[in-house]
Motif scaffolding. Sequence first.
Motif, PDB file in Angstrom:
ATOM      1  N   THR A   1       0.828  -1.210   0.000  1.00 31.72           N
ATOM      2  CA  THR A   1       0.000   0.000   0.000  1.00 31.72           C
ATOM      3  C   THR A   1       0.861   1.258   0.000  1.00 31.72           C
ATOM      4  OG1 THR A   1      -0.089  -0.019   2.417  1.00 31.72           O
ATOM      5  CG2 THR A   1      -1.884  -1.120   1.246  1.00 31.72           C
ATOM      6  N   SER A   2       2.115   1.135  -0.350  1.00 31.85           N
ATOM      7  CA  SER A   2       3.039   2.260  -0.229  1.00 31.85           C
ATOM      8  C   SER A   2       3.193   3.061  -1.520  1.00 31.85           C
ATOM      9  CB  SER A   2       4.414   1.746   0.211  1.00 31.85           C
ATOM     10  OG  SER A   2       4.906   0.803  -0.734  1.00 31.85           O
ATOM     11  N   GLN A   3       2.274   2.871  -2.475  1.00 30.87           N
ATOM     12  CA  GLN A   3       2.371   3.638  -3.706  1.00 30.87           C
ATOM     13  C   GLN A   3       2.151   5.131  -3.451  1.00 30.87           C
ATOM     14  OE1 GLN A   3      -0.600   0.785  -4.678  1.00 30.87           O
ATOM     15  NE2 GLN A   3       0.042   0.793  -6.818  1.00 30.87           N
ATOM     16  N   LEU A   4       2.590   5.938  -4.383  1.00 33.35           N
ATOM     17  CA  LEU A   4       2.384   7.378  -4.296  1.00 33.35           C
ATOM     18  C   LEU A   4       1.411   7.809  -5.389  1.00 33.35           C
ATOM     19  CD1 LEU A   4       6.059   8.589  -3.715  1.00 33.35           C
ATOM     20  CD2 LEU A   4       4.247   8.364  -2.010  1.00 33.35           C
ATOM     21  N   GLY A   5       0.701   8.893  -5.124  1.00 32.83           N
ATOM     22  CA  GLY A   5      -0.235   9.422  -6.091  1.00 32.83           C
ATOM     23  C   GLY A   5       0.472  10.258  -7.144  1.00 32.83           C
ATOM     24  N   PRO A   6      -0.283  10.868  -8.031  1.00 34.09           N
ATOM     25  CA  PRO A   6       0.323  11.664  -9.108  1.00 34.09           C
ATOM     26  C   PRO A   6       1.026  12.901  -8.558  1.00 34.09           C
ATOM     27  CG  PRO A   6      -2.051  11.986  -9.044  1.00 34.09           C
ATOM     28  CD  PRO A   6      -1.758  10.864  -8.104  1.00 34.09           C
ATOM     29  N   LYS A   7       2.110  13.279  -9.224  1.00 35.08           N
ATOM     30  CA  LYS A   7       2.776  14.525  -8.876  1.00 35.08           C
ATOM     31  C   LYS A   7       1.903  15.703  -9.262  1.00 35.08           C
ATOM     32  CE  LYS A   7       7.594  12.974  -9.141  1.00 35.08           C
ATOM     33  NZ  LYS A   7       8.914  13.193  -9.779  1.00 35.08           N
ATOM     34  N   ILE A   8       2.053  16.802  -8.526  1.00 30.49           N
ATOM     35  CA  ILE A   8       1.279  18.010  -8.802  1.00 30.49           C
ATOM     36  C   ILE A   8       2.233  19.063  -9.352  1.00 30.49           C
ATOM     37  CG2 ILE A   8      -0.268  19.747  -7.844  1.00 30.49           C
ATOM     38  CD1 ILE A   8      -0.935  17.803  -5.609  1.00 30.49           C
ATOM     39  N   GLY A   9       2.019  19.468 -10.588  1.00 27.78           N
ATOM     40  CA  GLY A   9       2.899  20.441 -11.218  1.00 27.78           C
ATOM     41  C   GLY A   9       3.746  19.808 -12.298  1.00 27.78           C
ATOM     42  N   LEU A  10       4.604  20.604 -12.920  1.00 26.78           N
ATOM     43  CA  LEU A  10       5.427  20.168 -14.037  1.00 26.78           C
ATOM     44  C   LEU A  10       6.906  20.284 -13.705  1.00 26.78           C
ATOM     45  CD1 LEU A  10       3.530  21.917 -16.980  1.00 26.78           C
ATOM     46  CD2 LEU A  10       3.380  19.502 -16.314  1.00 26.78           C
TER      47      LEU A  10
ATOM     48  N   LEU B   1     -18.656  16.502  -8.076  1.00 21.95           N
ATOM     49  CA  LEU B   1     -17.421  15.741  -8.291  1.00 21.95           C
ATOM     50  C   LEU B   1     -17.468  14.918  -9.575  1.00 21.95           C
ATOM     51  CD1 LEU B   1     -14.639  14.730  -7.573  1.00 21.95           C
ATOM     52  CD2 LEU B   1     -15.676  13.168  -5.905  1.00 21.95           C
ATOM     53  N   PRO B   2     -18.526  14.116  -9.817  1.00 23.00           N
ATOM     54  CA  PRO B   2     -18.564  13.379 -11.086  1.00 23.00           C
ATOM     55  C   PRO B   2     -18.563  14.305 -12.293  1.00 23.00           C
ATOM     56  CG  PRO B   2     -20.208  12.522  -9.559  1.00 23.00           C
ATOM     57  CD  PRO B   2     -19.689  13.793  -8.968  1.00 23.00           C
ATOM     58  N   LEU B   3     -19.236  15.460 -12.167  1.00 24.05           N
ATOM     59  CA  LEU B   3     -19.316  16.397 -13.283  1.00 24.05           C
ATOM     60  C   LEU B   3     -17.940  16.947 -13.638  1.00 24.05           C
ATOM     61  CD1 LEU B   3     -22.081  19.115 -13.658  1.00 24.05           C
ATOM     62  CD2 LEU B   3     -19.735  19.549 -14.360  1.00 24.05           C
ATOM     63  N   VAL B   4     -17.199  17.403 -12.634  1.00 23.70           N
ATOM     64  CA  VAL B   4     -15.883  17.982 -12.898  1.00 23.70           C
ATOM     65  C   VAL B   4     -14.908  16.911 -13.383  1.00 23.70           C
ATOM     66  CG1 VAL B   4     -13.888  19.140 -11.857  1.00 23.70           C
ATOM     67  CG2 VAL B   4     -16.213  19.886 -11.286  1.00 23.70           C
ATOM     68  N   ALA B   5     -14.940  15.730 -12.783  1.00 14.30           N
ATOM     69  CA  ALA B   5     -14.062  14.643 -13.225  1.00 14.30           C
ATOM     70  C   ALA B   5     -14.324  14.298 -14.689  1.00 14.30           C
ATOM     71  CB  ALA B   5     -14.260  13.413 -12.344  1.00 14.30           C
ATOM     72  N   ASP B   6     -15.603  14.257 -15.063  1.00 16.11           N
ATOM     73  CA  ASP B   6     -15.954  13.939 -16.452  1.00 16.11           C
ATOM     74  C   ASP B   6     -15.549  15.048 -17.415  1.00 16.11           C
ATOM     75  OD1 ASP B   6     -16.979  11.604 -15.481  1.00 16.11           O
ATOM     76  OD2 ASP B   6     -19.089  12.182 -15.671  1.00 16.11           O
ATOM     77  N   LYS B   7     -15.672  16.300 -16.962  1.00 15.42           N
ATOM     78  CA  LYS B   7     -15.264  17.428 -17.806  1.00 15.42           C
ATOM     79  C   LYS B   7     -13.758  17.403 -18.059  1.00 15.42           C
ATOM     80  CE  LYS B   7     -18.858  19.968 -18.928  1.00 15.42           C
ATOM     81  NZ  LYS B   7     -19.178  20.270 -20.353  1.00 15.42           N
ATOM     82  N   LEU B   8     -12.985  17.107 -17.040  1.00 10.68           N
ATOM     83  CA  LEU B   8     -11.536  17.009 -17.210  1.00 10.68           C
ATOM     84  C   LEU B   8     -11.184  15.915 -18.210  1.00 10.68           C
ATOM     85  CD1 LEU B   8     -10.329  17.439 -13.515  1.00 10.68           C
ATOM     86  CD2 LEU B   8      -9.872  19.006 -15.412  1.00 10.68           C
ATOM     87  N   ALA B   9     -11.891  14.780 -18.104  1.00 10.53           N
ATOM     88  CA  ALA B   9     -11.643  13.686 -19.044  1.00 10.53           C
ATOM     89  C   ALA B   9     -12.080  14.066 -20.461  1.00 10.53           C
ATOM     90  CB  ALA B   9     -12.379  12.441 -18.577  1.00 10.53           C
ATOM     91  N   GLU B  10     -13.193  14.767 -20.576  1.00  8.14           N
ATOM     92  CA  GLU B  10     -13.712  15.168 -21.883  1.00  8.14           C
ATOM     93  C   GLU B  10     -12.713  16.038 -22.639  1.00  8.14           C
ATOM     94  OE1 GLU B  10     -17.258  18.088 -23.611  1.00  8.14           O
ATOM     95  OE2 GLU B  10     -17.467  17.205 -21.604  1.00  8.14           O
ATOM     96  N   TYR B  11     -12.025  16.928 -21.921  1.00  9.25           N
ATOM     97  CA  TYR B  11     -11.063  17.824 -22.558  1.00  9.25           C
ATOM     98  C   TYR B  11      -9.637  17.276 -22.534  1.00  9.25           C
ATOM     99  CZ  TYR B  11     -14.540  21.509 -23.068  1.00  9.25           C
ATOM    100  OH  TYR B  11     -15.640  22.247 -23.450  1.00  9.25           O
ATOM    101  N   GLY B  12      -9.480  16.044 -22.067  1.00 12.04           N
ATOM    102  CA  GLY B  12      -8.161  15.440 -22.031  1.00 12.04           C
ATOM    103  C   GLY B  12      -7.224  16.083 -21.031  1.00 12.04           C
ATOM    104  N   LEU B  13      -7.775  16.653 -19.953  1.00 18.06           N
ATOM    105  CA  LEU B  13      -6.962  17.365 -18.964  1.00 18.06           C
ATOM    106  C   LEU B  13      -6.773  16.592 -17.665  1.00 18.06           C
ATOM    107  CD1 LEU B  13      -8.485  20.935 -19.454  1.00 18.06           C
ATOM    108  CD2 LEU B  13      -6.219  20.156 -20.179  1.00 18.06           C
ATOM    109  N   ASN B  14      -7.328  15.390 -17.601  1.00 17.69           N
ATOM    110  CA  ASN B  14      -7.243  14.638 -16.350  1.00 17.69           C
ATOM    111  C   ASN B  14      -5.829  14.156 -16.047  1.00 17.69           C
ATOM    112  OD1 ASN B  14      -8.054  13.006 -18.705  1.00 17.69           O
ATOM    113  ND2 ASN B  14      -7.759  11.273 -17.309  1.00 17.69           N
ATOM    114  N   GLU B  15      -4.957  14.107 -17.046  1.00 20.38           N
ATOM    115  CA  GLU B  15      -3.561  13.767 -16.794  1.00 20.38           C
ATOM    116  C   GLU B  15      -2.752  14.990 -16.363  1.00 20.38           C
ATOM    117  OE1 GLU B  15      -1.886  10.975 -16.749  1.00 20.38           O
ATOM    118  OE2 GLU B  15      -3.539   9.654 -17.286  1.00 20.38           O
ATOM    119  N   ARG B  16      -3.199  16.178 -16.777  1.00 21.66           N
ATOM    120  CA  ARG B  16      -2.451  17.410 -16.463  1.00 21.66           C
ATOM    121  C   ARG B  16      -2.886  18.022 -15.141  1.00 21.66           C
ATOM    122  NH1 ARG B  16      -0.106  20.963 -14.648  1.00 21.66           N
ATOM    123  NH2 ARG B  16       0.495  22.971 -15.577  1.00 21.66           N
TER     124      ARG B  16
END
Length: 495
Positions: free
Chosen positions: A125-134, A353-368
């Motif tokens: 269970t020691s994984q880390l989440g995504p980094k924030i920033g570039l 929350l579902p709305l914003v998560a889906d919007k990020l995915a729709e615009y391809g921004l969920n990775e950024r």
Amino acid sequence: MEHIIDMLSRGLEVIFFSALVFLLIYLMVIFCIDRFQHKHTLRRNYPIIGRFRYFFEHLGTFFRQYFFAMDREELPFNRADRSWVYRAAKNDSQTVAFGSTKRLKDEGNYLFLNSAFPMPNAAPTSQLGPKIGLGDNAYQPKSLFNISGMSYGALSRPAVEALANGARMAGVWMNTGEGGVSSYHLAAGCDIVMQIGTAKYGVRTKAGHLDDDRLKALADESAIKMFEIKLSQGAKPGKGGILPAAKVTEEIANIRGIEPYKDSVSPNSHEEIRNPKELLDFINLIREKTNKPVGIKFVLGEWAWLDEFFQEILNRGLESAPDFITLDGADGGTGAAPQSLLDYMGLPLQKSLPLVADKLAEYGLNERIVLITSSKLIEPSIIAWALCMGADYVVSARGFMFAVGCIQAMQCHKNTCPTGVTTHDKKLQRGLDPVDKSHRVASYVNHVQDELAIIAHSCGLNSAWEFSRENAAMFTSNFACEPLTFVYPEKKGHG
């Protein structure tokens, strides 16, 4: 001896009759006050007796909390959820007997879909989440559960010390809230998220504009990992923060850059931001001046602006995007606010929350853009739900208030908090031992993480970082149990 007893007896009689006369005079004065005042009809018609109505009304709040409300009834937090936090903070057993007291089949209730082949509880269970920033300026959080924004000023000094030291012990970040960074935040050595509210507290000029020098000085602090631009929060969507004059001490006024012992009222919006394009401009301005990740916090109401905002990001390039979005729900936060805003303004997290998560995915921004969420997320099951719905990290304010001793006395705005959490009265603060409470903060975090792992393993996952909508379902109006609509494509890459 008899003479002494006789003297004592007469003395007591004098005291008794003096007290009786005083009481009668007092009641006569109160009678006259009630009879001839024009503000309260009940007291005017029923002098003295009418006052009992207000006394019992005051007591009713406490009687309902401790005697009459069922474990799952009380608002904003019921006794079952509060008790879970208290036990976790004290490192007590979380085991309960004889079945759930939750009405599991009520419409809108969620549940998790256990796997036919669960992972052993010894799974990693020691994984880390995504980094924030570039790039080199990115921030790598150590925990998916962290402390949400609560200002020094709204909170007492011992409460801030307990939270900051507990955050360091547990390896979580602590958001300063809009009140600015204090020496108590920095002295603890925990990771800090500096929040910039509409009044620019802590980074403002006397006129209330952004002070570049103060901003850069804070950015040089190694403990400050990110900056968060607050547009609105759950307690008061559409309205600025309020700190009563009694709480604006010399020290707090100096930290915020305002005058002491005057009501501290922040505006309801940033003067630099009037549309999505200006919001993106301001995000990049703060990032250029601090050289650290910058994000935004808001409660979602009308959502059409998200399309314009996300499209503008695509037009300018992904590097222009906010590094994170903190989505708050309109469920009332730690601050005080008009009841009309608490009850009716903004969308609750279950909708937004579902709305914003889906919007990020729709615009391809969920990775950024990393999605952080808060709003009454104080115990593992609701935190796991948020992760299933697309959140990358979860933050909580009131959960940590309970961990340091809050009893939901509903006196945060009166400077009379009985547990010392939200008061600057030294006598009331005395009961809050920051050393003991810091250990409770760390224990609370550890129990949240442990139970999140248990839920994840039951769903056949290695850790809570892997939750998706495939792991949850919800009861609908016809009492059917239906899987959640799967729109969010996949979790971000983990370290």
